[in-house]
Design a protein around this motif. Structure first.
Motif, PDB file in Angstrom:
ATOM      1  N   ILE A 252       0.861  -1.195   0.000  1.00 20.01           N
ATOM      2  CA  ILE A 252       0.000   0.000   0.000  1.00 20.01           C
ATOM      3  C   ILE A 252       0.886   1.230   0.000  1.00 20.01           C
ATOM      4  O   ILE A 252       1.726   1.387   0.896  1.00 20.01           O
ATOM      5  N   GLY A 253       0.706   2.101  -0.985  1.00 17.94           N
ATOM      6  CA  GLY A 253       1.511   3.324  -1.064  1.00 17.94           C
ATOM      7  C   GLY A 253       2.960   3.002  -1.420  1.00 17.94           C
ATOM      8  O   GLY A 253       3.279   1.893  -1.864  1.00 17.94           O
ATOM      9  N   LEU A 254       3.813   3.991  -1.204  1.00 16.28           N
ATOM     10  CA  LEU A 254       5.190   3.862  -1.691  1.00 16.28           C
ATOM     11  C   LEU A 254       6.189   3.841  -0.539  1.00 16.28           C
ATOM     12  O   LEU A 254       7.386   3.977  -0.746  1.00 16.28           O
ATOM     13  N   SER A 255       5.656   3.670   0.702  1.00 15.68           N
ATOM     14  CA  SER A 255       6.572   3.795   1.847  1.00 15.68           C
ATOM     15  C   SER A 255       6.720   2.514   2.659  1.00 15.68           C
ATOM     16  O   SER A 255       7.149   2.552   3.806  1.00 15.68           O
TER      17      SER A 255
ATOM     18  N   ALA B 273       4.881  11.137   1.160  1.00 14.04           N
ATOM     19  CA  ALA B 273       6.250  10.927   1.658  1.00 14.04           C
ATOM     20  C   ALA B 273       6.213  10.226   3.025  1.00 14.04           C
ATOM     21  O   ALA B 273       7.250  10.002   3.625  1.00 14.04           O
ATOM     22  N   HIS B 274       5.003   9.901   3.503  1.00 17.78           N
ATOM     23  CA  HIS B 274       4.895   9.333   4.852  1.00 17.78           C
ATOM     24  C   HIS B 274       4.144   8.012   4.873  1.00 17.78           C
ATOM     25  O   HIS B 274       3.452   7.665   3.927  1.00 17.78           O
ATOM     26  N   ARG B 275       4.287   7.324   6.018  1.00 17.64           N
ATOM     27  CA  ARG B 275       3.642   6.022   6.178  1.00 17.64           C
ATOM     28  C   ARG B 275       2.150   6.200   6.386  1.00 17.64           C
ATOM     29  O   ARG B 275       1.668   7.255   6.807  1.00 17.64           O
ATOM     30  N   LEU B 276       1.431   5.105   6.140  1.00 23.67           N
ATOM     31  CA  LEU B 276      -0.026   5.084   6.225  1.00 23.67           C
ATOM     32  C   LEU B 276      -0.553   5.609   7.562  1.00 23.67           C
ATOM     33  O   LEU B 276      -1.465   6.428   7.607  1.00 23.67           O
TER      34      LEU B 276
END
Ligand SMILES: C=C1C[C@]23C[C@@]1(O)CC[C@H]2[C@@]12CC[C@H](O)[C@@](C)(C(=O)O1)[C@H]2[C@@H]3C(=O)O
Ligand SMILES: O=C(O)CCC(=O)C(=O)O
Ligand SMILES: [Fe+2]
Length: 313
Positions: A92-95, A299-302
Protein backbone atom coordinates in the motif's frame (compact mmCIF):
# COMPACT_ATOMS: atom_id res chain seq x y z
CA UNK A 1 -54.54 11.78 -2.58
CA UNK A 2 -51.08 12.39 -1.16
CA UNK A 3 -50.45 10.68 2.13
CA UNK A 4 -47.75 12.28 4.26
CA UNK A 5 -45.54 9.65 5.77
CA UNK A 6 -43.62 10.32 8.92
CA UNK A 7 -39.91 9.96 8.12
CA UNK A 8 -37.58 9.35 11.00
CA UNK A 9 -34.28 10.73 9.67
CA UNK A 10 -32.01 8.89 12.09
CA UNK A 11 -31.57 5.53 13.72
CA UNK A 12 -28.61 4.36 15.71
CA UNK A 13 -26.77 1.21 14.65
CA UNK A 14 -25.51 -0.74 17.64
CA UNK A 15 -21.90 -1.79 17.07
CA UNK A 16 -20.66 -3.43 20.26
CA UNK A 17 -20.84 -0.51 22.69
CA UNK A 18 -21.12 2.34 20.19
CA UNK A 19 -24.15 3.43 18.22
CA UNK A 20 -23.13 4.77 14.83
CA UNK A 21 -25.64 7.23 13.32
CA UNK A 22 -27.52 6.03 10.23
CA UNK A 23 -28.94 9.11 8.51
CA UNK A 24 -31.87 8.97 6.11
CA UNK A 25 -31.12 11.48 3.35
CA UNK A 26 -34.75 11.52 2.15
CA UNK A 27 -35.89 13.26 5.33
CA UNK A 28 -36.28 17.01 5.96
CA UNK A 29 -33.11 18.86 4.78
CA UNK A 30 -32.72 21.13 7.80
CA UNK A 31 -33.08 18.22 10.21
CA UNK A 32 -30.66 16.10 8.17
CA UNK A 33 -28.11 18.96 8.04
CA UNK A 34 -28.14 19.21 11.85
CA UNK A 35 -27.85 15.43 12.30
CA UNK A 36 -24.92 15.24 9.89
CA UNK A 37 -23.04 18.02 11.67
CA UNK A 38 -23.65 16.30 15.04
CA UNK A 39 -22.38 12.98 13.64
CA UNK A 40 -19.29 14.70 12.18
CA UNK A 41 -18.55 16.36 15.53
CA UNK A 42 -19.08 13.26 17.62
CA UNK A 43 -17.72 10.50 15.38
CA UNK A 44 -16.30 11.90 12.12
CA UNK A 45 -18.21 8.96 10.66
CA UNK A 46 -21.81 7.99 9.83
CA UNK A 47 -23.88 5.92 7.42
CA UNK A 48 -26.35 7.30 4.89
CA UNK A 49 -29.39 5.47 3.53
CA UNK A 50 -31.88 6.53 0.84
CA UNK A 51 -28.84 8.16 -0.75
CA UNK A 52 -30.16 8.27 -4.30
CA UNK A 53 -27.32 6.35 -5.97
CA UNK A 54 -29.13 3.93 -8.30
CA UNK A 55 -28.85 0.21 -7.41
CA UNK A 56 -27.94 -0.73 -10.97
CA UNK A 57 -24.97 1.68 -10.93
CA UNK A 58 -23.68 0.16 -7.69
CA UNK A 59 -24.31 -3.40 -8.86
CA UNK A 60 -22.57 -2.84 -12.21
CA UNK A 61 -19.52 -1.37 -10.47
CA UNK A 62 -19.45 -4.33 -8.07
CA UNK A 63 -19.79 -6.90 -10.88
CA UNK A 64 -17.08 -5.23 -12.95
CA UNK A 65 -14.78 -5.06 -9.91
CA UNK A 66 -15.17 -8.78 -9.15
CA UNK A 67 -14.66 -9.57 -12.83
CA UNK A 68 -11.42 -7.58 -12.76
CA UNK A 69 -10.08 -9.16 -9.56
CA UNK A 70 -10.98 -12.67 -10.83
CA UNK A 71 -8.58 -12.25 -13.78
CA UNK A 72 -5.17 -13.95 -13.78
CA UNK A 73 -2.41 -11.86 -12.18
CA UNK A 74 -0.53 -10.97 -15.41
CA UNK A 75 -3.72 -9.52 -16.85
CA UNK A 76 -4.36 -7.41 -13.76
CA UNK A 77 -0.76 -6.22 -13.83
CA UNK A 78 -1.24 -5.08 -17.40
CA UNK A 79 -3.14 -1.99 -16.16
CA UNK A 80 0.15 -0.83 -14.58
CA UNK A 81 1.34 -1.39 -11.04
CA UNK A 82 0.22 1.08 -8.37
CA UNK A 83 2.70 3.95 -8.41
CA UNK A 84 0.51 5.14 -6.76
CA UNK A 85 -2.25 4.63 -9.39
CA UNK A 86 -2.97 1.25 -10.94
CA UNK A 87 -3.17 -2.31 -9.63
CA UNK A 88 -1.57 -3.19 -6.31
CA UNK A 89 -1.32 -6.37 -4.30
CA UNK A 90 -0.34 -6.36 -0.61
CA UNK A 91 1.81 -3.22 -0.94
CA UNK A 92 0.00 0.00 0.00
CA UNK A 93 1.51 3.32 -1.06
CA UNK A 94 5.19 3.86 -1.69
CA UNK A 95 6.57 3.79 1.85
CA UNK A 96 6.58 0.09 2.75
CA UNK A 97 3.07 -0.45 4.16
CA UNK A 98 1.43 -3.81 3.48
CA UNK A 99 -2.01 -5.41 3.90
CA UNK A 100 -4.01 -8.53 3.07
CA UNK A 101 -5.66 -7.15 -0.06
CA UNK A 102 -5.36 -6.33 -3.72
CA UNK A 103 -6.69 -3.10 -5.15
CA UNK A 104 -7.11 -0.78 -8.08
CA UNK A 105 -6.51 2.93 -7.48
CA UNK A 106 -7.92 5.24 -10.16
CA UNK A 107 -7.83 9.00 -10.78
CA UNK A 108 -11.33 10.24 -11.53
CA UNK A 109 -10.25 13.02 -13.90
CA UNK A 110 -8.38 10.65 -16.23
CA UNK A 111 -11.22 8.43 -17.38
CA UNK A 112 -10.93 9.19 -21.07
CA UNK A 113 -14.20 9.60 -23.00
CA UNK A 114 -12.65 7.56 -25.78
CA UNK A 115 -12.44 4.51 -23.52
CA UNK A 116 -15.79 2.80 -23.90
CA UNK A 117 -15.03 -0.55 -22.24
CA UNK A 118 -17.70 -1.99 -19.94
CA UNK A 119 -15.36 -1.41 -17.02
CA UNK A 120 -14.70 2.25 -17.71
CA UNK A 121 -18.41 2.91 -18.36
CA UNK A 122 -19.19 1.41 -14.94
CA UNK A 123 -16.46 3.57 -13.35
CA UNK A 124 -17.73 6.77 -15.03
CA UNK A 125 -21.34 6.21 -13.95
CA UNK A 126 -20.34 5.23 -10.43
CA UNK A 127 -17.95 8.16 -9.97
CA UNK A 128 -20.46 10.65 -11.37
CA UNK A 129 -23.22 9.46 -8.99
CA UNK A 130 -21.05 9.15 -5.92
CA UNK A 131 -19.39 12.52 -6.54
CA UNK A 132 -22.88 14.04 -6.64
CA UNK A 133 -23.74 12.34 -3.34
CA UNK A 134 -20.49 13.59 -1.76
CA UNK A 135 -21.30 17.15 -2.89
CA UNK A 136 -24.86 16.91 -1.57
CA UNK A 137 -23.50 15.80 1.83
CA UNK A 138 -20.91 18.62 1.77
CA UNK A 139 -23.72 21.11 1.03
CA UNK A 140 -25.73 19.75 3.97
CA UNK A 141 -22.62 20.13 6.13
CA UNK A 142 -22.25 23.75 4.93
CA UNK A 143 -25.93 24.39 5.76
CA UNK A 144 -25.55 22.85 9.22
CA UNK A 145 -22.41 24.89 9.91
CA UNK A 146 -23.80 28.14 8.53
CA UNK A 147 -21.12 28.62 5.86
CA UNK A 148 -21.79 29.45 2.17
CA UNK A 149 -23.65 26.64 0.36
CA UNK A 150 -20.80 25.57 -1.98
CA UNK A 151 -17.87 26.35 0.29
CA UNK A 152 -16.76 22.69 0.44
CA UNK A 153 -18.62 21.12 -2.48
CA UNK A 154 -17.20 23.40 -5.19
CA UNK A 155 -13.78 21.84 -4.58
CA UNK A 156 -15.04 18.32 -5.33
CA UNK A 157 -17.21 19.46 -8.27
CA UNK A 158 -14.29 21.40 -9.79
CA UNK A 159 -13.09 20.22 -13.21
CA UNK A 160 -9.58 19.66 -11.80
CA UNK A 161 -10.75 17.97 -8.58
CA UNK A 162 -8.15 15.38 -7.59
CA UNK A 163 -10.78 12.88 -6.39
CA UNK A 164 -9.95 9.17 -6.49
CA UNK A 165 -11.75 5.86 -6.76
CA UNK A 166 -10.25 2.86 -4.98
CA UNK A 167 -11.52 -0.70 -5.39
CA UNK A 168 -10.29 -2.92 -2.56
CA UNK A 169 -10.56 -6.70 -2.75
CA UNK A 170 -9.92 -8.71 0.43
CA UNK A 171 -9.86 -12.42 -0.38
CA UNK A 172 -10.44 -14.80 2.55
CA UNK A 173 -7.21 -15.27 4.51
CA UNK A 174 -7.59 -18.79 5.82
CA UNK A 175 -4.07 -20.19 6.17
CA UNK A 176 -2.12 -18.96 9.20
CA UNK A 177 -4.99 -16.61 10.04
CA UNK A 178 -5.01 -15.27 13.53
CA UNK A 179 -7.29 -12.70 15.09
CA UNK A 180 -5.63 -9.34 14.67
CA UNK A 181 -4.27 -9.90 11.13
CA UNK A 182 -4.63 -6.56 9.36
CA UNK A 183 -6.24 -6.17 5.94
CA UNK A 184 -5.60 -2.40 5.56
CA UNK A 185 -3.70 -0.64 8.35
CA UNK A 186 -4.85 2.18 10.59
CA UNK A 187 -4.98 5.63 8.95
CA UNK A 188 -7.08 8.70 8.30
CA UNK A 189 -8.00 9.64 4.73
CA UNK A 190 -6.16 12.77 3.52
CA UNK A 191 -8.96 14.19 1.32
CA UNK A 192 -12.15 16.14 2.17
CA UNK A 193 -14.78 13.42 2.42
CA UNK A 194 -14.78 9.65 1.79
CA UNK A 195 -17.78 7.61 0.65
CA UNK A 196 -17.34 3.89 1.07
CA UNK A 197 -19.69 1.16 -0.08
CA UNK A 198 -18.89 -2.45 0.74
CA UNK A 199 -20.53 -5.77 0.08
CA UNK A 200 -21.85 -7.70 3.07
CA UNK A 201 -18.48 -8.98 4.32
CA UNK A 202 -17.25 -7.35 7.57
CA UNK A 203 -13.81 -5.95 8.34
CA UNK A 204 -13.99 -2.15 8.64
CA UNK A 205 -13.35 -0.68 12.09
CA UNK A 206 -13.23 2.91 13.30
CA UNK A 207 -11.32 4.38 16.20
CA UNK A 208 -13.19 6.90 18.34
CA UNK A 209 -11.86 9.60 20.65
CA UNK A 210 -11.48 7.05 23.48
CA UNK A 211 -8.89 5.23 21.33
CA UNK A 212 -10.92 1.97 21.16
CA UNK A 213 -11.71 0.22 17.89
CA UNK A 214 -15.34 -0.39 16.89
CA UNK A 215 -16.44 -2.70 14.06
CA UNK A 216 -18.82 -1.24 11.49
CA UNK A 217 -21.50 -3.73 10.39
CA UNK A 218 -21.39 -3.97 6.59
CA UNK A 219 -24.55 -2.70 4.90
CA UNK A 220 -24.56 -2.97 1.08
CA UNK A 221 -27.52 -0.54 0.92
CA UNK A 222 -25.72 2.23 2.78
CA UNK A 223 -22.68 4.41 2.20
CA UNK A 224 -20.18 4.93 5.02
CA UNK A 225 -19.15 8.58 5.13
CA UNK A 226 -15.97 9.69 6.82
CA UNK A 227 -14.32 13.02 7.39
CA UNK A 228 -10.91 13.44 5.76
CA UNK A 229 -7.91 15.48 6.98
CA UNK A 230 -8.76 18.45 4.74
CA UNK A 231 -12.21 18.85 6.33
CA UNK A 232 -10.59 18.65 9.76
CA UNK A 233 -8.35 21.60 8.77
CA UNK A 234 -11.20 23.52 7.06
CA UNK A 235 -13.38 23.24 10.18
CA UNK A 236 -10.52 24.18 12.51
CA UNK A 237 -10.93 20.76 14.17
CA UNK A 238 -14.64 21.11 14.84
CA UNK A 239 -14.68 17.85 12.84
CA UNK A 240 -11.89 15.32 13.23
CA UNK A 241 -10.81 12.93 10.47
CA UNK A 242 -11.65 9.49 11.80
CA UNK A 243 -8.93 6.83 12.00
CA UNK A 244 -10.01 3.53 10.54
CA UNK A 245 -8.60 0.15 9.50
CA UNK A 246 -9.75 -3.11 7.98
CA UNK A 247 -9.16 -6.49 9.60
CA UNK A 248 -8.11 -9.32 7.27
CA UNK A 249 -11.06 -11.21 5.86
CA UNK A 250 -11.67 -14.32 7.95
CA UNK A 251 -14.90 -15.38 6.17
CA UNK A 252 -14.40 -18.95 4.95
CA UNK A 253 -15.48 -18.39 1.35
CA UNK A 254 -16.51 -14.80 0.55
CA UNK A 255 -14.30 -11.90 -0.50
CA UNK A 256 -14.82 -8.44 0.90
CA UNK A 257 -15.12 -5.74 -1.76
CA UNK A 258 -15.10 -2.06 -0.96
CA UNK A 259 -15.57 0.73 -3.50
CA UNK A 260 -14.20 3.94 -2.06
CA UNK A 261 -14.59 7.47 -3.44
CA UNK A 262 -12.24 10.09 -2.01
CA UNK A 263 -13.57 13.61 -2.67
CA UNK A 264 -10.56 15.90 -3.07
CA UNK A 265 -9.83 19.52 -4.06
CA UNK A 266 -7.94 20.60 -7.20
CA UNK A 267 -4.15 20.62 -6.63
CA UNK A 268 -3.85 24.42 -6.44
CA UNK A 269 -6.82 24.94 -4.07
CA UNK A 270 -5.83 26.78 -0.90
CA UNK A 271 -7.05 25.07 2.25
CA UNK A 272 -8.25 27.51 4.93
CA UNK A 273 -11.00 27.69 7.50
CA UNK A 274 -13.96 30.02 6.68
CA UNK A 275 -14.35 33.03 9.05
CA UNK A 276 -17.78 31.75 10.19
CA UNK A 277 -16.03 28.82 11.88
CA UNK A 278 -13.33 30.83 13.59
CA UNK A 279 -15.39 33.30 15.64
CA UNK A 280 -13.08 34.08 18.53
CA UNK A 281 -10.87 31.01 18.00
CA UNK A 282 -7.43 31.24 16.46
CA UNK A 283 -6.80 29.21 13.28
CA UNK A 284 -5.04 25.95 14.19
CA UNK A 285 -3.52 25.37 10.74
CA UNK A 286 -1.58 27.57 8.34
CA UNK A 287 -2.98 27.92 4.82
CA UNK A 288 -1.64 25.27 2.45
CA UNK A 289 -2.50 23.86 -0.96
CA UNK A 290 -3.82 20.36 -1.63
CA UNK A 291 -0.73 19.77 -3.81
CA UNK A 292 1.48 20.54 -0.81
CA UNK A 293 -0.55 18.27 1.45
CA UNK A 294 -0.49 15.42 -1.05
CA UNK A 295 3.27 15.65 -1.44
CA UNK A 296 3.65 15.47 2.33
CA UNK A 297 1.16 12.56 2.57
CA UNK A 298 2.88 10.42 -0.02
CA UNK A 299 6.25 10.93 1.66
CA UNK A 300 4.90 9.33 4.85
CA UNK A 301 3.64 6.02 6.18
CA UNK A 302 -0.03 5.08 6.22
CA UNK A 303 -0.54 5.42 9.99
CA UNK A 304 1.13 8.82 10.46
CA UNK A 305 -0.73 11.93 11.65
CA UNK A 306 0.14 14.07 8.67
CA UNK A 307 -1.81 17.23 9.55
CA UNK A 308 0.47 17.98 12.53
CA UNK A 309 3.06 19.26 10.07
CA UNK A 310 0.68 22.12 9.07
CA UNK A 311 -0.27 23.16 12.62
CA UNK A 312 0.50 26.68 13.80
CA UNK A 313 2.66 26.22 16.87
C1 LIG B 1 1.15 4.80 2.63
C2 LIG B 1 0.37 5.55 1.91
C3 LIG B 1 -0.75 5.03 1.06
C4 LIG B 1 -1.58 6.28 0.82
C5 LIG B 1 -0.47 7.29 0.61
C6 LIG B 1 0.39 7.04 1.84
O1 LIG B 1 1.70 7.55 1.71
C7 LIG B 1 -0.30 7.65 3.08
C8 LIG B 1 -1.82 7.79 2.85
C9 LIG B 1 -2.42 6.59 2.09
C10 LIG B 1 -3.84 6.84 1.60
C11 LIG B 1 -4.96 6.43 2.58
C12 LIG B 1 -6.31 6.76 1.98
C13 LIG B 1 -6.43 6.32 0.51
O2 LIG B 1 -6.61 4.92 0.45
C14 LIG B 1 -5.17 6.72 -0.29
C15 LIG B 1 -5.37 6.46 -1.79
C16 LIG B 1 -4.81 8.14 -0.01
O3 LIG B 1 -5.12 9.13 -0.64
O4 LIG B 1 -4.02 8.21 1.12
C17 LIG B 1 -3.96 6.04 0.33
C18 LIG B 1 -2.59 6.26 -0.34
C19 LIG B 1 -2.28 5.18 -1.39
O5 LIG B 1 -2.64 4.01 -1.23
O6 LIG B 1 -1.61 5.54 -2.37
O1 LIG C 1 -11.68 -1.25 2.32
C1 LIG C 1 -12.16 -0.65 3.26
O2 LIG C 1 -13.17 -1.00 3.84
C2 LIG C 1 -11.48 0.63 3.74
C3 LIG C 1 -10.33 1.01 2.88
C4 LIG C 1 -9.75 2.35 3.22
O3 LIG C 1 -9.82 2.80 4.33
C5 LIG C 1 -9.09 3.10 2.15
O4 LIG C 1 -9.06 2.60 1.01
O5 LIG C 1 -8.63 4.22 2.43
FE1 LIG D 1 -9.30 4.92 4.35
Amino acid sequence: MVVATQVNPIRMEKNREVEIPVIDLSANRSKVAKLIVKACEEYGFFLVINHGVAHHIINEMEDESFEFFDKPLPEKERVGSANPFGYGSKNIGLSGDTGELEYLLLQTNQNSVANTSKFSCAVSSYVESVRELACEILELIAKGLGVPHSFFSHLVRHFDSDSLLRLNHYPPVTHCFHRGTIGFGEHSDPQILTLLRSNGVPGLQISLRNGLWYPVSPDPHAFCVNIGDILQAMTNERFVSVRHRVMANSSPNRSRLSMVFFGAPPPEAIITCPPQLLERNKPLYRAFTWAEYKLHTYAHRLGETRLDHFKIT
